[in-house]
Design an enzyme around this catalytic site. Structure first.
Site, PDB file in Angstrom:
ATOM      1  N   CYS A 118      51.715   5.367 -53.828  1.00 22.12           N
ATOM      2  CA  CYS A 118      52.916   5.501 -53.019  1.00 22.12           C
ATOM      3  C   CYS A 118      53.843   4.338 -53.321  1.00 22.12           C
ATOM      4  O   CYS A 118      53.436   3.333 -53.912  1.00 22.12           O
ATOM      5  CB  CYS A 118      52.541   5.538 -51.531  1.00 22.12           C
ATOM      6  SG  CYS A 118      53.928   5.934 -50.434  1.00 22.12           S
ATOM      7  N   ASP A 173      76.768  24.764 -81.642  1.00 22.09           N
ATOM      8  CA  ASP A 173      77.021  24.703 -83.076  1.00 22.09           C
ATOM      9  C   ASP A 173      76.645  26.075 -83.653  1.00 22.09           C
ATOM     10  O   ASP A 173      75.935  26.854 -83.016  1.00 22.09           O
ATOM     11  CB  ASP A 173      76.162  23.591 -83.687  1.00 22.09           C
ATOM     12  CG  ASP A 173      76.213  23.597 -85.200  1.00 22.09           C
ATOM     13  OD1 ASP A 173      77.330  23.634 -85.736  1.00 22.09           O
ATOM     14  OD2 ASP A 173      75.148  23.578 -85.836  1.00 22.09           O
TER      15      ASP A 173
END
Length: 711
Positions: A23, A406
């Site tokens: 944690c 492209d």
């Protein structure tokens, strides 16, 4: 002459595995211990992966000092590349036994309290055993937090249990400890599933390989194999290292690296990747990369780096958590003191309410809600051959409204194919191809190879050409069966006076369709043409349609190719607009213009030729990055295979991840807000608060793990 000695800083960067860092509270403890380390330059923590990336001056700070500081914070650390001391499984079994003992003694206490009210001390003794067994880890971690002057969930739980005992609520105190211990164990197991999501990739590559040398074949560890070694891959075996096939043919399942669902045929000269699976043929492979540099190893490394990156949503949550915990602790103090002091209320019920508030004041579920979602998404994407460089790019994918593509090598295959053959006289089309193939017999030009492949695929035999010579920039000519043959472009046919109005009309049609014409002349007369084109990739139209359904507003083609092929491809795929004849810097300007019009823009290219445009876009995607170092290192997202359908998957995953994070945040905040209200009004008990706190963590982790299967 006096000499001077200069002390040079030795900058080092090491990755440590940390047991017990579950944690952000544990990260805070480590931060406070690291403040006292001389020579520490920077560090970042990956809670999900339980890893620390530490940058330090090796002349002033050692790895052992770093692990010692982590130990002072109540955790255990070791260098990632070293084998840890084997105590982890033993410790886990011991914790499991203690939790079982705590649960049994708690049940015994409940029975004694219910059926044996005449001997309450027996019930209290059972509850004491519960707290001693179940609180072992909690006490150890709480002590480490107190030494670091920090308030974490373990300290808060211990205060709550101690307060309950003081208030003579032994069953409540025992319930807090045992439920917290059980919930932590369940949470750890659930979180471990998220950690294994990426760790499972490590199991894809075998630990040894069959090496062929002067002394014969022997099996050795892959870490001992250097580039240039010859390894033998038997049918059905996993390929241990990247290399080039020197003998044998087989189909190879590349799904572990590229995500491709179908095996790929491989022959001498083809590359293979570590972690992929050989089919029915035996292969001899020349090793090209050591284990740590293989494509698979780089994928794993980049995904682990991506885990440690902090997405914008995660940073915002962490800032909120730093305010939330002190605020709720402050409210708990006011709840415990103000009603008795100002209103004359009884102390016990308000102290109890304050203890409940303390339990719900730790924001673990809130803090973990974002990173666990991102890690699950990154791991799921990696298994599909989509390498995403961090949570930031996932969030960016959810915001993109315009995608620029492209053309060559991205929307098209990047190699020409024969798409049509036309005869200008009565001779069959096969004869036109045979003449061209005879002249192109030894050609290395892509168009020449396309003609030869077409002839071979259609069983068209060609006589060998004689006196063949290349015409630079125009084509080639020679003799076939003693008769002159010319194969070339429109320019050379104009120069030779071989064109006609009919030929020009056909050429205009081909140019408009985005095709290139290879003209064929026999005995100084134009007899036919062969049309070649760079074909659109499979699934292109489907991918475009899916992106549009996902809410992408504009789909644009940006290419350096000429106007005809660009228009033809844009119409074929259903793109919204196209721009042709673009230089690299003009593509960058086009990206900027699209951003002004639509907002965040993604650019899809090959990762090398389109580097400036990929870098200038808000999100850069490199196609076919497997084995391409530049694409792997520079793109925000690397699509390991050349499958266009992975592009809509990426944007679908980005949106799903953001939704998942929002749901997790909502679950955490609603449960926290509800229990703060219930605690203040006296409607919540300690054990209910424990279940709500750790239950929320388990819920958000389980919800996030669904992203591994998102498709």
């Amino acid at each position: 002459m006096a000499s001077t000695c200069t002390v040079c800083e030795l900058h080092a960067e090491s990755t440590f595995k940390v047991e017990g860092m579950d944690c952000r509270d544990e990260v805070v403890l480590i931060e406070r211990r690291f403040k006292h380390l001389r020579g520490l330059e920077a560090f970042s923590a990956d809670v999900i992966g339980q890893r620390l990336l530490v940058q330090y001056d090796a002349a002033k700070l050692s790895a052992s000092a770093i692990t010692g500081a982590v130990a002072d914070a109540g955790m255990r650390a070791w260098l990632e590349h070293e084998e840890p001391i084997v105590v982890g499984h033993t410790a886990a079994r011991r914790r499991h036994l203690l939790v079982c003992l705590a649960a049994i003694s708690f049940g015994a206490g409940m029975v004694l309290e219910t059926f044996g009210p005449a001997t309450p001390w027996l019930a209290r003794a059972a509850y004491a055993v519960t707290m001693a067994a179940g609180g072992t880890v909690t006490v150890r971690r709480a002590w480490a937090a107190v030494r670091a002057l920090s308030l974490d969930i373990n300290v808060l739980m211990l205060i709550a249990a101690t307060g309950a005992v003081i208030l003579d609520q032994w069953s409540e105190a025992a319930a807090v400890i045992v439920l917290f211990a059980i919930a932590q164990m369940l949470e750890a197991r659930t979180l471990e599933r998220a950690r294994h999501a990426v760790g499972a990739l490590l199991d894809l590559s075998p630990a040894d390989a069959l090496v062929r040398g002067p002394a014969g074949e022997r099996r050795i560890g892959v870490d001992q194999i250097a580039p240039g070694a010859l390894i033998v891959i038997k049918p059905g075996e996993k390929i241990p290292l990247d290399g080039e096939i020197v003998a044998g043919q087989s189909e190879v399942n590349q799904a572990p690296v590229t995500g491709e669902s179908l095996p790929v045929d491989k022959a001498p000269g083809d590359d293979v990747f570590a972690g992929t699976i050989n089919g029915r043929g035996a292969l001899e492979v020349r090793v090209t990369r050591v284990r740590r540099d293989t494509t698979l190893a780089r994928i794993i490394h980049l995904v682990e780096q991506a885990q440690a990156q902090r997405a914008p949503a995660q940073t915002l949550v962490d800032r909120f958590a730093r305010v939330y915990t002190p605020a709720v602790v402050g409210i708990a103090i006011l709840v415990a003191t103000l009603p008795p002091l100002l209103g004359g209320a009884a102390w016990q019920p308000w102290l109890y309410r304050a203890l409940v508030l303390l339990v719900v004041s730790c924001p673990c579920a809130l803090v973990i809600s974002t990173p666990v979602s991102i890690v699950a998404a990154l791991a799921g994407a990696a298994r599909k051959g989509v390498l995403i460089k961090g949570g930031t790019h996932l969030e960016q994918a959810s915001r993109v409204r315009c995608i620029a593509f492209d053309k060559t090598g991205t929307l098209t295959r990047g190699t020409p194919d024969v798409v049509a053959v036309m005869s200008f006289d009565a001779r069959p089309e096969r004869a036109i191809v045979a003449l061209a193939a005879a002249i192109e017999g030894r050609s290395e030009h892509p168009i020449g190879r396309a003609i030869l492949q077409y002839a071979a695929a259609n069983g068209i035999a060609a006589l060998p050409g004689d006196d063949v010579r290349a015409l630079a920039g125009r084509g080639a000519e020679g003799r076939v069966g003693g008769v002159s043959v010319l194969v070339g472009n429109h320019r050379v046919f104009e120069e030779r006076g071989l064109c006609s109005p009919d030929l020009h009309w056909r050429l205009d049609d081909l140019t408009a369709a985005g095709r290139t014409a290879v003209l064929v002349a026999h005995d100084d007369r134009a007899v036919g043409l062969i049309a070649v084109a760079d074909q659109a990739r499979e699934g292109g139209r489907e991918a475009i349609d899916m992106l549009r359904r996902q809410g992408i507003e504009s789909l644009v083609l940006l290419t350096g190719d000429s106007l005809g092929p660009a228009r033809a491809l844009a119409e074929q795929l259903g793109l919204d607009e196209f721009q042709a004849d673009l230089l690299p810097e003009q593509k960058v300007a086009a990206i900027a213009d699209l951003r002004r019009r639509f907002g965040p823009v993604a650019m899809v290219g090959d990762g090398v030729n389109d580097a400036p445009a990929l870098a200038s876009a808000d999100l850069g995607l490199a196609m076919g990055a497997a084995g391409t170092d530049a694409a792997l290192e520079t793109a925000d997202v690397a699509l390991m295979a050349d499958r266009l359908l992975e592009i809509p998957y990426l944007f679908r995953l980005g949106r799903a991840t953001v939704r998942n994070i929002r749901v997790n945040l909502a679950i955490s905040l609603i449960m926290k807000a509800a229990f703060v209200a219930l605690a203040v009004t006296g409607m919540a008990t300690l054990w209910m608060a424990v279940v709500a706190d750790t239950g929320a963590s388990i819920i958000v982790i389980a919800n996030a793990l669904r992203l591994r299967r998102a498709g």
